[in-house]
Design a protein around this motif. Structure first.
Motif, PDB file in Angstrom:
ATOM      1  N   GLN A  70       0.497  -1.313   0.147  1.00 20.53           N
ATOM      2  CA  GLN A  70      -0.053  -0.044   0.406  1.00 20.53           C
ATOM      3  C   GLN A  70       0.840   1.475  -0.022  1.00 20.53           C
ATOM      4  O   GLN A  70       0.853   2.504  -1.349  1.00 20.53           O
ATOM      5  CB  GLN A  70      -1.398   0.045   1.625  1.00 20.53           C
ATOM      6  N   GLY A  71       2.539   1.175   1.274  1.00 22.75           N
ATOM      7  CA  GLY A  71       3.118   2.304   1.087  1.00 22.75           C
ATOM      8  C   GLY A  71       3.712   2.812  -0.338  1.00 22.75           C
ATOM      9  O   GLY A  71       3.549   3.848  -1.213  1.00 22.75           O
ATOM     10  N   MET A  72       4.277   1.649  -1.290  1.00 27.42           N
ATOM     11  CA  MET A  72       4.328   1.413  -2.832  1.00 27.42           C
ATOM     12  C   MET A  72       3.622   2.077  -3.600  1.00 27.42           C
ATOM     13  O   MET A  72       4.072   3.407  -4.593  1.00 27.42           O
ATOM     14  CB  MET A  72       4.880   0.106  -3.223  1.00 27.42           C
ATOM     15  N   LEU A  73       2.230   2.038  -3.139  1.00 30.79           N
ATOM     16  CA  LEU A  73       1.207   2.525  -4.831  1.00 30.79           C
ATOM     17  C   LEU A  73       0.958   4.314  -4.010  1.00 30.79           C
ATOM     18  O   LEU A  73       1.238   4.616  -4.603  1.00 30.79           O
ATOM     19  CB  LEU A  73      -0.172   2.249  -3.789  1.00 30.79           C
ATOM     20  N   GLY A  74       1.336   4.822  -2.344  1.00 32.36           N
ATOM     21  CA  GLY A  74       1.006   5.811  -2.294  1.00 32.36           C
ATOM     22  C   GLY A  74       2.923   6.379  -3.129  1.00 32.36           C
ATOM     23  O   GLY A  74       2.734   7.522  -2.927  1.00 32.36           O
ATOM     24  N   ALA A  75       3.477   5.859  -2.971  1.00 33.85           N
ATOM     25  CA  ALA A  75       4.486   6.471  -4.210  1.00 33.85           C
ATOM     26  C   ALA A  75       4.375   6.444  -5.450  1.00 33.85           C
ATOM     27  O   ALA A  75       4.582   7.664  -5.946  1.00 33.85           O
ATOM     28  CB  ALA A  75       6.175   5.657  -3.419  1.00 33.85           C
ATOM     29  N   GLN A  76       3.625   5.671  -5.960  1.00 38.03           N
ATOM     30  CA  GLN A  76       3.546   5.586  -7.499  1.00 38.03           C
ATOM     31  C   GLN A  76       2.223   7.032  -7.866  1.00 38.03           C
ATOM     32  O   GLN A  76       2.551   7.405  -8.735  1.00 38.03           O
ATOM     33  CB  GLN A  76       2.877   4.401  -8.006  1.00 38.03           C
ATOM     34  N   PHE A  77       1.329   7.098  -6.916  1.00 36.33           N
ATOM     35  CA  PHE A  77       0.391   8.290  -6.462  1.00 36.33           C
ATOM     36  C   PHE A  77       1.310   9.432  -6.405  1.00 36.33           C
ATOM     37  O   PHE A  77       0.904  10.210  -7.157  1.00 36.33           O
ATOM     38  CB  PHE A  77      -0.348   8.230  -5.658  1.00 36.33           C
ATOM     39  N   LEU A  78       2.661   9.445  -5.873  1.00 38.34           N
ATOM     40  CA  LEU A  78       3.047  10.541  -5.694  1.00 38.34           C
ATOM     41  C   LEU A  78       3.847  11.160  -6.963  1.00 38.34           C
ATOM     42  O   LEU A  78       4.136  12.414  -7.167  1.00 38.34           O
ATOM     43  CB  LEU A  78       4.358  10.686  -4.368  1.00 38.34           C
ATOM     44  N   GLY A  79       4.790   9.955  -7.193  1.00 39.56           N
ATOM     45  CA  GLY A  79       5.395  10.195  -8.655  1.00 39.56           C
ATOM     46  C   GLY A  79       4.445  10.647  -9.325  1.00 39.56           C
ATOM     47  O   GLY A  79       5.068  11.804 -10.105  1.00 39.56           O
ATOM     48  N   ARG A  80       3.373   9.920  -9.770  1.00 39.03           N
ATOM     49  CA  ARG A  80       2.366  10.365 -10.641  1.00 39.03           C
ATOM     50  C   ARG A  80       2.154  11.760 -10.409  1.00 39.03           C
ATOM     51  O   ARG A  80       2.177  12.978 -11.462  1.00 39.03           O
ATOM     52  CB  ARG A  80       1.318   9.444 -10.252  1.00 39.03           C
ATOM     53  N   ALA A  81       1.566  11.958  -9.430  1.00 40.40           N
ATOM     54  CA  ALA A  81       1.397  13.870  -8.895  1.00 40.40           C
ATOM     55  C   ALA A  81       2.500  14.770  -9.387  1.00 40.40           C
ATOM     56  O   ALA A  81       2.260  15.739  -9.787  1.00 40.40           O
ATOM     57  CB  ALA A  81       1.066  13.723  -7.452  1.00 40.40           C
ATOM     58  N   LEU A  82       3.858  14.339  -8.975  1.00 38.49           N
ATOM     59  CA  LEU A  82       5.028  15.190  -9.600  1.00 38.49           C
ATOM     60  C   LEU A  82       4.945  14.887 -11.157  1.00 38.49           C
ATOM     61  O   LEU A  82       5.899  16.675 -11.711  1.00 38.49           O
ATOM     62  CB  LEU A  82       6.621  14.243  -9.193  1.00 38.49           C
ATOM     63  N   ILE A  83       4.582  14.265 -12.263  1.00 39.40           N
ATOM     64  CA  ILE A  83       4.909  14.114 -13.108  1.00 39.40           C
ATOM     65  C   ILE A  83       3.947  14.677 -14.165  1.00 39.40           C
ATOM     66  O   ILE A  83       4.505  14.634 -15.476  1.00 39.40           O
ATOM     67  CB  ILE A  83       6.109  13.243 -13.795  1.00 39.40           C
ATOM     68  N   HIS A  84       2.727  14.804 -13.940  1.00 39.34           N
ATOM     69  CA  HIS A  84       1.292  15.048 -14.840  1.00 39.34           C
ATOM     70  C   HIS A  84       1.315  17.122 -14.297  1.00 39.34           C
ATOM     71  O   HIS A  84       1.863  17.383 -13.440  1.00 39.34           O
ATOM     72  CB  HIS A  84       0.149  14.762 -13.167  1.00 39.34           C
ATOM     73  N   PRO A  85       0.658  16.914 -15.807  1.00 38.06           N
ATOM     74  CA  PRO A  85       0.711  18.416 -16.125  1.00 38.06           C
ATOM     75  C   PRO A  85       0.174  19.153 -15.163  1.00 38.06           C
ATOM     76  O   PRO A  85      -0.312  20.638 -14.763  1.00 38.06           O
ATOM     77  CB  PRO A  85       0.391  18.496 -17.190  1.00 38.06           C
ATOM     78  N   GLN A  86      -1.187  18.168 -14.919  1.00 36.32           N
ATOM     79  CA  GLN A  86      -2.427  18.650 -13.839  1.00 36.32           C
ATOM     80  C   GLN A  86      -1.372  18.661 -12.469  1.00 36.32           C
ATOM     81  O   GLN A  86      -2.875  18.543 -11.153  1.00 36.32           O
ATOM     82  CB  GLN A  86      -3.344  18.256 -14.316  1.00 36.32           C
ATOM     83  N   GLY A  87      -0.601  18.192 -11.994  1.00 39.22           N
ATOM     84  CA  GLY A  87       0.037  17.540 -10.655  1.00 39.22           C
ATOM     85  C   GLY A  87      -0.247  18.843  -9.572  1.00 39.22           C
ATOM     86  O   GLY A  87       0.012  19.918  -9.930  1.00 39.22           O
ATOM     87  N   LEU A  88       0.910  18.529  -9.148  1.00 39.50           N
ATOM     88  CA  LEU A  88       1.713  19.063  -8.085  1.00 39.50           C
ATOM     89  C   LEU A  88       2.859  20.561  -8.540  1.00 39.50           C
ATOM     90  O   LEU A  88       2.154  21.655  -8.066  1.00 39.50           O
ATOM     91  CB  LEU A  88       3.230  19.035  -7.575  1.00 39.50           C
ATOM     92  N   THR A  89       3.123  20.769 -10.025  1.00 41.67           N
ATOM     93  CA  THR A  89       3.640  20.933 -10.791  1.00 41.67           C
ATOM     94  C   THR A  89       2.174  22.745 -10.713  1.00 41.67           C
ATOM     95  O   THR A  89       3.111  23.594 -11.364  1.00 41.67           O
ATOM     96  CB  THR A  89       4.673  21.491 -12.489  1.00 41.67           C
ATOM     97  N   ARG A  90       1.374  22.569 -10.764  1.00 38.70           N
ATOM     98  CA  ARG A  90       0.132  23.056 -10.933  1.00 38.70           C
ATOM     99  C   ARG A  90       0.036  24.047  -9.413  1.00 38.70           C
ATOM    100  O   ARG A  90      -0.622  25.348  -9.310  1.00 38.70           O
ATOM    101  CB  ARG A  90      -1.092  22.820 -11.339  1.00 38.70           C
ATOM    102  N   ASP A  91       0.583  23.645  -8.245  1.00 40.43           N
ATOM    103  CA  ASP A  91       0.664  24.558  -7.582  1.00 40.43           C
ATOM    104  C   ASP A  91       1.277  25.689  -7.384  1.00 40.43           C
ATOM    105  O   ASP A  91       2.294  25.223  -7.704  1.00 40.43           O
ATOM    106  CB  ASP A  91       0.538  23.804  -6.013  1.00 40.43           C
ATOM    107  N   PRO A  92       0.959  26.719  -6.325  1.00 36.08           N
ATOM    108  CA  PRO A  92       2.373  27.629  -6.561  1.00 36.08           C
ATOM    109  C   PRO A  92       3.275  26.975  -5.524  1.00 36.08           C
ATOM    110  O   PRO A  92       4.716  27.803  -5.695  1.00 36.08           O
ATOM    111  CB  PRO A  92       1.295  28.862  -5.568  1.00 36.08           C
TER     112      PRO A  92
END
Length: 684
Positions: free
Chosen positions: A419-441
């Motif tokens: 489950q923790g590895m799934l959390g890391a994969q979701f964090l990774g997707r949020a890092l590289i998704h154009p609508q992910g973390l990079t959209r936050d100030p």
């Protein structure tokens, strides 16, 4: 903080159970196999009657499986509850988590008991001469029944045994066994210290001899043994002179990886093309005077579908499973994967590369703020983000400690890890998704420019436990193409006896299982379920491009390559475990690896092909701080005899960080040591 908590928990457990700690195992506590006269009820699943020293021996063993046409191997583990080792002060062990397997661990230590055995007189292949294991006349024979080929190994007697008559014979595969394959084991020419031949156990001699009538207590065992002896004869191993022989099946790739791949496919299938939901909860900016390398620290959480059985997935929870045994999400259940990110000062000039960071043993995401990680970020323009390896994080310490005295608690460790590895994969997707973390100030400059370069993809860098678990994450991630596995190895059952980190935990295991022969079986049983939450279960697919049927992440995970950085003489992660991993995943060895005379091996790093630099692909680099050679037994190095621990030295070398950065951004392994063996300065 983590070490104080661990010490407190250990003290509490030892205070409660201390009187049992120093007590030797009593003969009546040992569930041993039945004698030929008492074995009338012996059937597959109960104690193997071939030997009379300890139930489950020899191990692993297809005696403890049954036919199952619904599995990829055609077999299924079928332990009965009464054969699994019960702790001195604990409850019986529920075999259900083990019986989900369609075979045994690909990293299994083949374990037997040969009283009076002298390995030197017998001529068995030692850790310093693995090549000898493939000699035609080798006294220990491992044969892949699928291919007919011999399998390399080394043999040792358990150096931790408290009495000579209870000393385990440990046969370690030098390269993992092939998932889904069946193996034959033969012991022959066993000798004592005077060079005298040791007789075969009476039950085995009877079962290997003339055909027995149906009424004989060993009839059923002989029926299962006869095909094994026939296959051994075809491979040139005669029945005459055999001390013991048996077979075992290795779990299939589908069985080993199935749980993690299933939750990944379900979660990403539901996510689709969207970015994961996240929330930034803290932003702290630093001046150059505060921190010359890191300009901003960001904390927050990503919302992840939860497949665990308890709300929020706390320590001790396990997968909620459907009728088919696969993990299933309860309607609407989610949990938070807390994260911490370190954004380098250079990212405010040029958008940085995104990388996940994997923390060490029972640690936390806050290790992303360590000096070596900040140096890597600042020197090479990486933003490193980390979440907790739940299952093997600080909050899990009570469960991990408890699982050493109650095997029923152990499945939570690898299942929460997944489950923790799934959390890391979701964090990774949020890092590289154009609508992910990079959209936050929080991930933009004061002028609104992105601080992350999402076009470069996602990297992974982990050390110690972050390396041991990191291979599984890299294998399963739909986004990670390359990963660095620092001071790594596999598997835990091989590592624990050899790790200085395990010393306090050993005290708990000694309370629960005072007999060291039985402890070796317990470690082998742990590994069967641990495979699903560490690299050992994914090594066969880690560097390949194969996916799983029904994978909804695009048909398959992308091809992966990994760079292994090893500290010679490491006190915490044994070098031999890294060698096994390199052979298994096909990583090349950067040579020259060590200065002449540094290794005691007849052929140093036997069986690992050299890399010609620059090299494109998976590789292993050995960093030498001058630490003495590690023990040649299954015991940990220790100060002062083995010098200072070099475990943290490679990551603190600028040249090692340069090599890592080049690999993570280009896939190329470059020479940073001037054509000489790589050396590291001891950490201050």
């Amino acid at each position: 903080m983590r070490h104080r908590l661990l010490t407190t928990l250990l003290a509490a457990v030892l205070a409660a159970t201390g009187p049992a700690l120093a007590q030797p195992a009593q003969a009546g506590d040992r569930p041993s196999a039945a004698s030929p006269q008492q074995a009338g009820a012996a059937r597959p699943g109960g104690c193997d009657p071939l030997t009379a020293s300890e139930c489950l021996l020899p191990f692993p063993n297809d005696w403890y499986t049954r036919r199952d046409p619904g599995t990829e191997t055609g077999r299924r583990v079928a332990f009965r509850g009464d054969v699994l080792p019960r702790p001195v002060l604990g409850r019986p062990v529920d075999p259900a988590p083990w019986n989900r397997s369609d075979g045994f661990s690909p990293g299994s230590t083949v374990t037997a008991h040969v009283p009076g055995l002298d390995l030197a007189a017998t001529g068995a292949a030692p850790i310093t001469d693995i090549g000898r294991s493939l000699d035609r006349a080798a006294p220990v024979v491992l044969i892949d029944a699928t291919t007919g080929r011999r399998h390399p190994y080394w043999v040792e007697a358990d150096a931790n045994a408290t009495s000579g008559d209870r000393q385990a014979l440990l046969i370690h595969p030098a390269r993992n066994f092939r998932p889904g394959h069946r193996y034959l084991v033969a012991l022959r020419g066993m000798k004592d210290s005077a060079g005298r031949a040791l007789p075969a156990p009476e039950p085995f001699a009877l079962a290997a001899g003339a055909r027995l009538p149906r009424s004989h207590p060993l009839y059923e065992r002989q029926r299962q043994l006869r095909p094994v002896l026939h296959e051994l004869r075809r491979a040139g191993v005669r029945t005459e002179g055999l001390h013991l022989a048996w077979d075992f099946t290795v779990a299939s790739e589908a069985n080993l990886t199935g749980d993690l791949y299933s939750v990944r496919d379900q979660a990403f299938g539901e996510l689709g093309s969207r970015a994961p939901q996240f929330q930034v909860t803290g932003v702290e900016d630093f001046t150059a005077g505060d921190d010359p390398l890191i300009a901003r620290e960001v904390t927050g959480h990503v919302t992840v579908p939860s497949y665990l059985d308890l709300p929020g997935g706390p320590p001790g929870s396990v997968f909620h499973r459907g009728r088919d045994g696969s993990p299933r999400r309860l309607p609407g259940r989610t949990q938070r994967a807390e994260f911490r990110c370190e954004i380098p000062r250079s990212a405010f000039t040029t958008p940085s590369s995104a990388s996940l960071y994997g923390h060490g043993l029972l640690g936390s995401r806050n290790e992303v703020g360590a000096g070596n990680v900040k140096a890597m970020a600042g020197e090479h323009n990486f933003t490193f983000c980390a979440t907790d390896w739940i299952g093997m994080a600080e909050d899990d310490i009570p469960v991990v400690v408890g699982a050493l005295s109650d095997m029923n608690l152990f499945p939570s460790v690898p299942e929460r890890s997944q489950q923790g590895m799934l959390g890391a994969q979701f964090l990774g997707r949020a890092l590289i998704h154009p609508q992910g973390l990079t959209r936050d100030p929080a991930f933009r400059s004061p002028g609104g420019r992105p601080l992350l370069d999402t076009r470069q993809g996602l990297a992974y860098d982990g050390n110690s436990q972050g390396g041991i678990l990191g291979g599984a994450l890299v294998a399963a991630s739909p986004d990670i193409e390359r990963g660095v596995l620092g001071v790594t190895g596999m598997n835990y059952s091989l590592l624990l006896n050899r790790s200085a980190d395990f010393a306090p935990f050993q005290q708990i295991l000694d309370v629960a299982y005072p007999d060291r022969l039985r402890q070796q079986l317990v470690l082998g049983l742990y590994q069967m379920v641990w495979d699903r939450g560490e690299t050992n279960g994914y090594a066969s697919v880690l560097t390949g491009a194969r996916g799983r049927p029904g994978d909804r992440t695009g048909g398959h995970s992308p091809p992966k390559s990994v760079l292994m950085h090893i500290a010679y003489g490491d006190h915490q992660v044994a070098n031999i475990a890294a060698d096994v991993q390199a052979r298994t995943i096909g990583a090349r060895l950067v040579t020259p690896a060590l200065a002449d005379g540094r290794s005691p091996d007849r052929v140093p790093h036997w069986g690992i092909r050299p890399a010609r630099l620059p090299y494109q692909g998976s590789a292993m680099v050995v960093w030498d701080s001058g630490t003495p050679t590690p023990p040649l037994s299954n015991t940990p190095p220790g100060e002062p005899g083995h010098g200072a621990d070099p475990h943290e030295d490679p990551r603190n070398m600028p040249s090692a960080r340069q090599q890592k950065a080049t690999f993570l951004t280009t896939g190329r392994v470059i020479d940073v040591c001037g054509g000489a063996p790589c050396t590291a300065l001891p950490a201050p």
